[in-house]
Design a protein around this motif. Structure first.
Motif, mmCIF file in Angstrom:
data_model
loop_
_atom_site.group_PDB
_atom_site.id
_atom_site.type_symbol
_atom_site.label_atom_id
_atom_site.label_comp_id
_atom_site.label_asym_id
_atom_site.label_seq_id
_atom_site.Cartn_x
_atom_site.Cartn_y
_atom_site.Cartn_z
ATOM 1 N N ASP A 1 44.512 44.904 27.966
ATOM 2 C CA ASP A 1 44.068 45.006 29.357
ATOM 3 C C ASP A 1 42.926 44.052 29.712
ATOM 4 O OD1 ASP A 1 45.916 46.986 29.792
ATOM 5 O OD2 ASP A 1 44.535 48.574 29.170
ATOM 6 N N CYS A 2 42.520 43.221 28.769
ATOM 7 C CA CYS A 2 41.385 42.322 29.031
ATOM 8 C C CYS A 2 41.837 41.136 29.892
ATOM 9 C CB CYS A 2 40.799 41.852 27.704
ATOM 10 S SG CYS A 2 39.590 40.527 27.895
ATOM 11 N N LEU A 3 41.108 40.924 31.002
ATOM 12 C CA LEU A 3 41.443 39.841 31.935
ATOM 13 C C LEU A 3 41.480 38.479 31.241
ATOM 14 C CD1 LEU A 3 41.775 38.941 34.927
ATOM 15 C CD2 LEU A 3 39.277 38.834 35.033
ATOM 16 N N PHE A 4 40.472 38.196 30.419
ATOM 17 C CA PHE A 4 40.425 36.859 29.821
ATOM 18 C C PHE A 4 41.409 36.723 28.654
ATOM 19 C CE2 PHE A 4 35.923 35.624 31.548
ATOM 20 C CZ PHE A 4 36.464 35.567 32.829
ATOM 21 N N CYS A 5 41.736 37.817 27.961
ATOM 22 C CA CYS A 5 42.835 37.745 26.980
ATOM 23 C C CYS A 5 44.141 37.402 27.699
ATOM 24 C CB CYS A 5 42.985 39.059 26.213
ATOM 25 S SG CYS A 5 41.756 39.304 24.912
ATOM 26 N N LYS A 6 44.300 37.893 28.928
ATOM 27 C CA LYS A 6 45.515 37.567 29.700
ATOM 28 C C LYS A 6 45.556 36.077 30.034
ATOM 29 C CE LYS A 6 46.213 42.154 31.634
ATOM 30 N NZ LYS A 6 46.058 43.038 32.792
ATOM 31 N N ILE A 7 44.403 35.479 30.282
ATOM 32 C CA ILE A 7 44.358 34.032 30.522
ATOM 33 C C ILE A 7 44.690 33.287 29.221
ATOM 34 C CG2 ILE A 7 42.770 32.116 31.017
ATOM 35 C CD1 ILE A 7 41.587 33.861 33.263
ATOM 36 N N VAL A 8 44.171 33.772 28.085
ATOM 37 C CA VAL A 8 44.503 33.149 26.794
ATOM 38 C C VAL A 8 46.010 33.208 26.560
ATOM 39 C CG1 VAL A 8 44.243 33.329 24.282
ATOM 40 C CG2 VAL A 8 42.240 33.634 25.758
ATOM 41 N N ARG A 9 46.629 34.352 26.885
ATOM 42 C CA ARG A 9 48.077 34.523 26.678
ATOM 43 C C ARG A 9 48.908 33.856 27.760
ATOM 44 N NH1 ARG A 9 46.790 40.144 25.658
ATOM 45 N NH2 ARG A 9 47.575 40.651 27.733
ATOM 46 N N LYS A 10 48.243 33.352 28.816
ATOM 47 C CA LYS A 10 48.916 32.784 29.991
ATOM 48 C C LYS A 10 49.707 33.844 30.754
ATOM 49 C CE LYS A 10 49.099 27.998 28.478
ATOM 50 N NZ LYS A 10 49.883 26.759 28.386
ATOM 51 N N ASP A 11 49.274 35.101 30.641
ATOM 52 C CA ASP A 11 49.882 36.155 31.465
ATOM 53 C C ASP A 11 49.405 36.036 32.901
ATOM 54 O OD1 ASP A 11 51.181 37.134 29.296
ATOM 55 O OD2 ASP A 11 49.885 38.889 29.004
ATOM 56 N N ILE A 12 48.173 35.508 33.083
ATOM 57 C CA ILE A 12 47.731 35.165 34.432
ATOM 58 C C ILE A 12 47.259 33.713 34.429
ATOM 59 C CG2 ILE A 12 47.136 37.539 35.085
ATOM 60 C CD1 ILE A 12 44.256 36.851 34.812
ATOM 61 N N ASN A 13 47.362 33.107 35.602
ATOM 62 C CA ASN A 13 47.065 31.680 35.719
ATOM 63 C C ASN A 13 45.582 31.423 35.897
ATOM 64 O OD1 ASN A 13 49.684 30.682 35.541
ATOM 65 N ND2 ASN A 13 50.081 31.168 37.703
ATOM 66 N N ALA A 14 45.146 30.279 35.385
ATOM 67 C CA ALA A 14 43.784 29.795 35.630
ATOM 68 C C ALA A 14 43.878 28.289 35.740
ATOM 69 C CB ALA A 14 42.866 30.211 34.485
ATOM 70 N N LYS A 15 42.881 27.708 36.406
ATOM 71 C CA LYS A 15 42.835 26.242 36.516
ATOM 72 C C LYS A 15 42.185 25.699 35.255
ATOM 73 C CE LYS A 15 41.527 24.172 40.327
ATOM 74 N NZ LYS A 15 40.647 23.943 41.509
ATOM 75 N N GLU A 16 43.001 25.497 34.240
ATOM 76 C CA GLU A 16 42.486 25.141 32.912
ATOM 77 C C GLU A 16 42.030 23.689 32.851
ATOM 78 O OE1 GLU A 16 44.939 26.219 29.567
ATOM 79 O OE2 GLU A 16 45.387 28.186 30.410
ATOM 80 N N VAL A 17 40.951 23.474 32.125
ATOM 81 C CA VAL A 17 40.487 22.106 31.886
ATOM 82 C C VAL A 17 40.576 21.745 30.396
ATOM 83 C CG1 VAL A 17 38.993 22.067 33.908
ATOM 84 C CG2 VAL A 17 38.036 22.756 31.733
#
Ligand code: AMP
Ligand code: ZN
Length: 114
Positions: A4-20
């Protein structure tokens, strides 16, 4: 990984982020609510609630990479200077409980911080 961790979801690409930047140890992405012209978050791919837990777990290679990635991004986006901030706990205003370093640049930054 924490389901349920928001940033683990970004690591897994379950949610999008503007990655650099992304590699084995870290992911870096633009903050949704930027506090400076450049506001990038650098997170370890391993889950730790905050800095003291991360440090106690002995993540030496990931800790080294977290710092070097913050410096690379700071130099890239803040040729005139940048700031790296880690908030831990209520008094510091931590709101997401997966360790992250804020990299702020693009304007003169006041001191002391609020
Ligand atoms: P802190 O208050 O130090 O825990 O910082 C958490 C940061 O995460 C804040 O600056 C938020 O704007 C940022 N944030 C929250 N959700 C997201 C998201 N989905 N993508 C990018 N940044 C986020
Ligand atoms: Zn997490």
């Amino acid at each position: 990984m924490h389901e349920d961790c928001l940033f683990c979801k970004i690591v897994r690409k379950d949610i999008n982020a503007k990655e650099v930047l992304r590699d084995e140890h870290v992911v870096a992405f633009h903050d949704l609510n930027p506090q400076a012209p450049t506001h990038v978050l650098v997170i370890p791919t391993v889950h730790a609630e905050h800095l003291s837990e991360f440090a106690a777990q002995g993540n030496a290679a990931a800790a080294d990479r977290l710092l070097s990635a913050a410096a690379e991004i700071g130099k890239q986006f803040g040729p005139n200077g940048y700031r790296v901030v880690i908030n831990e706990g209520r008094d510091a205003g931590q709101s997401v409980f997966h360790l992250h370093a804020h990299v702020l640049a693009g304007r003169p930054l006041g001191w002391p911080p609020g």
